[in-house]
Structure formats: structure tokens, C-alpha cells
Design an enzyme around this catalytic site. Structure first.
Site, PDB file in Angstrom:
ATOM      1  N   SER A   1       0.834  -1.185   0.000  1.00  0.00           N
ATOM      2  CA  SER A   1       0.000   0.000   0.000  1.00  0.00           C
ATOM      3  C   SER A   1       0.883   1.256   0.000  1.00  0.00           C
ATOM      4  CB  SER A   1      -0.922  -0.056   1.212  1.00  0.00           C
ATOM      5  OG  SER A   1      -2.011   0.799   1.059  1.00  0.00           O
TER       6      SER A   1
ATOM      7  N   ARG B   1     -11.998   6.889   9.132  1.00  0.00           N
ATOM      8  CA  ARG B   1     -11.530   5.504   9.167  1.00  0.00           C
ATOM      9  C   ARG B   1     -12.567   4.550   8.560  1.00  0.00           C
ATOM     10  NH1 ARG B   1      -7.180   2.258   9.062  1.00  0.00           N
ATOM     11  NH2 ARG B   1      -7.395   0.421  10.368  1.00  0.00           N
TER      12      ARG B   1
ATOM     13  N   ASP C   1      -8.395  -6.475  -5.074  1.00  0.00           N
ATOM     14  CA  ASP C   1      -8.001  -5.159  -4.560  1.00  0.00           C
ATOM     15  C   ASP C   1      -8.480  -4.090  -5.536  1.00  0.00           C
ATOM     16  OD1 ASP C   1      -6.743  -2.861  -3.675  1.00  0.00           O
ATOM     17  OD2 ASP C   1      -4.756  -3.770  -3.473  1.00  0.00           O
TER      18      ASP C   1
ATOM     19  N   HIS D   1      -8.084  -5.156  -0.733  1.00  0.00           N
ATOM     20  CA  HIS D   1      -6.767  -4.567  -0.533  1.00  0.00           C
ATOM     21  C   HIS D   1      -6.068  -5.125   0.713  1.00  0.00           C
ATOM     22  CE1 HIS D   1      -3.591  -1.615  -0.582  1.00  0.00           C
ATOM     23  NE2 HIS D   1      -3.944  -1.152   0.590  1.00  0.00           N
ATOM     24  N   ASP D   2      -6.850  -5.342   1.762  1.00  0.00           N
ATOM     25  CA  ASP D   2      -6.286  -5.830   3.028  1.00  0.00           C
ATOM     26  C   ASP D   2      -5.649  -7.217   2.928  1.00  0.00           C
ATOM     27  OD1 ASP D   2      -6.387  -3.827   4.820  1.00  0.00           O
ATOM     28  OD2 ASP D   2      -8.162  -4.522   5.907  1.00  0.00           O
TER      29      ASP D   2
END
Lengths: 217, 359
Positions: B133, B203, B297, B330-331
Site C-alpha cells: 500500500s 476511518r 483489490d 486490498h487488506d
């Protein structure tokens, strides 16, 4: 330590005699320390062999992601890519040899792929199964159906081999494109190079596999 | 001296190390953390009490093997876990913090600070620089700015520049912080408040971008929590999850720091320093690269990672590129992805072989 435990602990190193015939023949043609790009490198057998035994800077491109993951996890410089689209980005003369083994007949634009190979590399090494082999000719003539052999084992409707060619066809294309055939050979599946090796017409009839080394004339 | 022209008189960089530096000082790996990560890569976090953010990847016998490599991870410049940033004192008065007066920093500034820190550790050449990232952007910057100091580089789930969509999501987060009255124009540290609502909404939005639709569906679907029919009392489980993510985040992260770092990402466009040609950033490089992306992602999709791999090819670099099949979004780079871990570990082993590192 017993034998089984020792075998599991030691990494399996590549043994050349297990390598596919055409790869072994290609490896024999490559000079030590050369820069090599193997297009359609699979799990990277050839590039590992060239690195370990010839000290080559060998890299690979492969379209099958599972093979790419296996190769990278084995520490080999392989990238996911497609011969038809991913050669254009390489700079001119980036490699001494660009290898295309048993892949030419499966690409979308074989002529363009060859052009790119000889742009980014000084020599192109191309192997392909010869569609001019007598067994194929005979089967087509006798049965009137698409030939089915060990080399050409998939039915016509699902074969990835969309551009089959014969040894004579390949000589013609090389001449047409202005490529010099530096070396060529034809072998049967057992790897025997028979007396007919000097005669393209006979090789086209009896050779199951063909291997060419080209460069720009 | 920062990219913006401001000079920071004193810079402090907080870091953690794992493993042992060999006598030749040749086995050091720098790990670059993502937007809201920090230096606690493989140990319990002092604030949250949770395990390290990459403790599945970094440790003895793991892909980044601390029995073999000396691993360094530092808090980025502008961060809030000990490195100089909005939450550190501006001058000699410890009560007067930088806050929003902290100068804008770039990814390149972060990397410059890391380079100084690494030099102070007596290391002139890193065996590898690895990060996902925003960490991947730092990896690319390292390889571009200090090619001789990087033997191997692993940019993971990253991008060569921040897209309009990336910037847009960041802007929603920043506006949410600005809109919180407790932000107090960035001087909330004076009153001792924190803009908790604004930061937690930031967040929550960001967290959505870290997951795929498939992952959200698999984890939460349309399940509800609570039984009453009052409109906002009972909630979908996904809402509860996001609120939890938001509220735990504000306990460990500083709002002004969030503003600084998201902006640094937005400014990132490596090719712009090289007349728009990404290949030029890596011209003549001898660094070995491994670019890794994940199928699901959509924050930093495979297309951007492939563009990096192609640019590296254009520069004649030695590059591996693999897209890992995962539905986790993405994580995925932070989660249990065996193919990813095998590829990363294998690549490093291959590089160690080429670098002549003792096994």
C-alpha cells in the site's frame, strides 16, 4: 536420520535429464552467462537450469498465474504476462537470447511475436511441434479428420494450438521476414537426430519437433 | 530539508528492529508501513495490545525470516507513533505541538528520513525494502532515489500514483475531520479533546476501500444485530463492524497526522519526477523487483501494479510479477494468504542466493 526425512528436508534440485527434450536442446544452444528471456516459461524449469548450470541471467514470462506463483515462490524471476501483448514494453536488445518453446503455435499473432523477439533479443530460439510429420499427414489423408496424436492430443474445438505450422512453413516465414536461420534441427519425441537432419524436406516429414535459432539478417 | 522547502531542524524517527545484523551488514530488510501502520510490525502494539500488524509474515521461520535477516521498521515522518509529526513539539516548548503547522511531507521526504536512519545504523546497502500500500510507494521511491542502496525491492498492492478515486476517498476522510467541532482548526491538543467523530468516520470510509464486496458479504451479509424495529437502534452487522473500526482507530491515531499522511499519498506520482515516464525512474537499475497484487483489490488494483512491472521491464530491470487470487480486497496483503507468503518468501530466498547471504 532416515532416508525419507532427509529427502523431505533437502530441496529438490533440478536434474537436467528430467527436463523436457526441447528445453534440453535449447539449453545446449545458449552461451554461458547470456541474458535470456523465456516466453511461456511455465514453472521456470529452463531458467533455473540456465542460471544454475550456465550462470545465465535468465528471466521468464508466463500466462498461467498458478505457474507464475510457483516459479516466484521458487525464487525465480518470472512475471505474469502474455507473449502477444507483453513483449512490446521491453527495450531493444535487452537479451542475448529470447526463447519461445512450444508456444508459437498457441499465440494470437506469431509473426508479430517473432518480430518482437528479434527486436528485444539478438537471437530467437523457437521450438514447435511440426505439423508436417508423416503421421499427421497420413491420418488426415486416411481418416479425413483432424489428426490426433501424442503431440497434437486435443480435439480441434478445444486445442490451444491455433496456429500450427510445418518446418517448411517456418523456413518460408523466416525468409519472408528477412531472418537468418543460424541453426535448425528436427527430432523425434525420443530426441533422435536422424540422418535426414540436413534435408528440410525429409525433416518436415520425419521430425516431430523443430527447433530454430534465428537472428536478423 | 523537505520537498516543500521547509527545513526541519530536528527530526526524530522511531523504529523497531528484529533479528541480528550480520558482520558484513548485508542482511538488513527495511519494512515500510502503510497509511495507518507503524513500526510495531512483529510485536505487541503498546497502545492496542494487539499483535504486530505483519506478525504472520515477519518472524523466525516466516517469509521475512528474522533468523536470517535483520528487519527494521520505522514510523514514517509525519506519523504519530514517535516520529516527528503533527503530534510532536514544534520547538523547545514541549506543550506547543506542531499540529496543522506541521509542514506538508511527501513520500520522498519519508524515504529520505528513512535513508538517514538506516545510515545511522551503519547500513549502506539494504538487502531488501518491502512494503504494501503506502509502504509500496515508499519501496518504489527507495528504488528510484537510491538504487545502489537497494538489492531487492518488493512493492505490494500499491500504485505508481494516486488516482482521482484514491484522492477522492481521502478527501472525504479529511472533510470529515475538518467538520468535527472538536478538531478546533487543528489545535485540539490545546483543549485536550480529540476529533473522535470526524476521525472515526474517516476511518470507516477508508476501511470500506480496504475490503472487497465479496469479503463484506461473506463476513456480514445482511445480518442484523439487535431485535427491535426502531430504525437506528438495531443495526446491520456491517455497520457495527465499521463503528468498531472507527472507535478503536481514534484511540491510537492522531487526526492531524492522518491529514498529513493522506496528503502525502495524494501527492505521490513517481513518474512526474521523470517527465511522466515511469520507466525513467528505474533507468539502469540493478535492483531485483517483485511486484505483487491481489485480484480483488480495487483500491490499488492489479492494473496499477502491472503498470509498475511493465515500466520496470522497460528499464530492463529484473522483475517478478504475480497477481495473487484472493477475495479479501486490498487488506489481503495483511491477512493469511499462503500463496502470497510463499511468493514473498521464495523471492527473498532467491535474492539471498544471488546476494550471497549465508542461509
Amino acid at each position: 536420520m532416515n532416508d525419507i526425512a532427509r529427502t523431505a528436508a533437502e530441496p529438490v534440485r533440478y536434474v537436467a535429464k528430467n527436463m523436457r527434450l526441447d528445453l534440453r536442446l535449447i539449453a545446449e544452444m545458449i552461451a554461458p552467462g547470456a541474458r535470456v528471456l523465456d516466453i511461456g516459461c511455465g514453472d521456470g524449469t529452463l531458467i533455473e537450469y540456465l542460471y544454475r548450470t550456465h550462470g545465465c541471467d535468465a528471466r521468464g514470462i508466463e500466462i498461467d498465474m498458478a505457474e507464475v506463483t510457483r516459479a516466484v515462490a521458487h525464487g525465480l524471476p518470472v512475471m505474469h504476462g502474455d507473449a502477444d501483448t507483453d513483449l512490446a514494453q521491453y527495450p531493444d536488445d535487452a537479451f542475448d537470447y529470447v526463447v519461445l518453446s512450444r508456444t508459437l503455435q498457441a499465440v494470437e499473432r506469431p509473426r508479430e511475436v517473432l518480430r518482437q523477439m528479434l527486436r528485444i533479443g539478438r537471437h530467437a530460439l523457437v521450438s514447435f511441434p511440426n505439423f508436417g510429420h508423416w503421421e499427421l499427414r497420413w491420418k488426415l489423408l486416411w481418416t479425413g479428420r483432424m489428426p490426433n496424436t501424442t503431440v497434437w492430443g486435443r480435439p480441434w474445438y478445444e486445442t490451444p494450438n491455433i496456429h500450427p505450422c510445418t518446418i517448411q512453413d517456418f523456413f518460408d516465414l523466416a525468409a519472408q521476414e528477412g531472418y537468418e536461420v543460424e541453426k535448425w534441427l528436427a527430432v523425434d519425441e525420443g530426441g533422435q537426430r536422424s540422418p535426414w537432419r540436413r534435408f528440410p524436406g525429409l525433416a518436415n516429414l520425419f521430425g516431430e519437433q523443430a527447433l530454430f535459432q534465428l537472428r536478423k539478417a | 530539508m523537505l520537498d516543500c522547502g521547509t527545513e526541519l531542524a530536528r527530526v526524530q524517527i522511531a523504529y523497531r528492529t528484529y533479528g541480528t545484523l550480520n558482520a558484513a551488514r548485508s542482511n538488513a530488510i527495511l519494512i515500510c508501513h502503510a497509511l495507518t501502520g507503524d513500526q510495531y510490525v512483529a510485536e505487541t502494539h503498546p497502545v492496542t495490545g494487539k499483535g504486530g500488524w505483519w506478525d504472520m509474515v515477519v518472524g523466525p521461520g516466516l517469509p521475512i525470516d528474522t533468523d536470517r535477516y535483520f528487519v527494521i521498521c520505522s514510523n514514517v515522518l509525519g506519523g504519530c507513533m514517535g516520529s516527528t509529526g503533527a503530534r510532536t513539539p514544534k520547538g523547545d516548548n514541549p506543550g506547543e505541538l506542531w499540529g496543522t503547522d506541521f509542514p506538508p511531507v511527501t513520500i520522498r521526504d519519508m524515504v529520505r528520513a528513512q535513508k538517514r536512519m538506516v545510515e545511522q545504523l551503519g547500513i549502506t546497502r539494504l538487502f531488501a525494502v518491502i512494503g504494501g500500500s503506502m509502504g509500496g510507494m515508499q519501496v518504489l521511491q527507495w528504488a528510484a532515489s537510491y538504487p545502489e542502496a537497494v538489492f531487492a525491492a518488493v512493492p505490494i498492492a500499491t500504485a505508481p500514483y494516486h488516482s482521482a478515486q484514491n484522492i477522492a476517498f481521502n478527501e472525504v476522510g479529511r472533510q470529515s475531520i475538518f467538520a468535527d467541532a472538536d478538531w478546533e482548526q487543528g489545535r485540539y491538543w490545546q483543549s485536550g479533546k480529540i476529533p473522535a467523530r470526524g476521525l472515526s468516520v474517516a476511518r470507516m470510509v477508508a476501511h470500506i476501500t480496504y475490503l472487497s464486496e465479496e469479503a463484506l458479504t461473506r463476513k456480514f451479509g445482511r445480518r442484523m444485530r439487535g431485535a427491535s424495529l426502531a430504525v437506528f437502534n438495531d443495526i446491520f452487522e456491517v455497520e457495527s463492524y465499521l463503528r468498531h473500526q472507527g472507535s478503536t482507530f481514534v484511540r491510537r491515531f492522531d487526526a492531524n497526522s492522518y491529514l498529513t499522511i493522506t496528503r502525502a499519498c495524494d501527492w505521490f506520482d513517481l513518474a512526474s519526477d521523470y517527465d511522466g515516464a515511469l520507466s525513467a525512474a528505474f533507468a539502469g537499475t540493478r535492483t531485483r523487483f517483485c511486484v505483487i497484487s491481489f485480484t480483488s483489490d480495487w483500491l490499488y488494483p492489479t492494473s496499477g501494479n502491472r503498470a509498475i512491472a511493465r515500466a520496470l521491464n522497460g528499464a530492463g530491470a529484473n522483475v517478478s510479477f504475480v497477481e495473487i487470487a484472493s477475495d479479501k480486497g486490498h487488506d489481503a496483503f495483511l491477512l493469511d494468504e499462503p500463496d502470497f507468503h510463499r511468493a514473498l518468501g521464495g523471492f527473498l530466498k532467491g535474492c539471498a542466493d544471488h546476494a550471497g547471504l549465508a542461509p
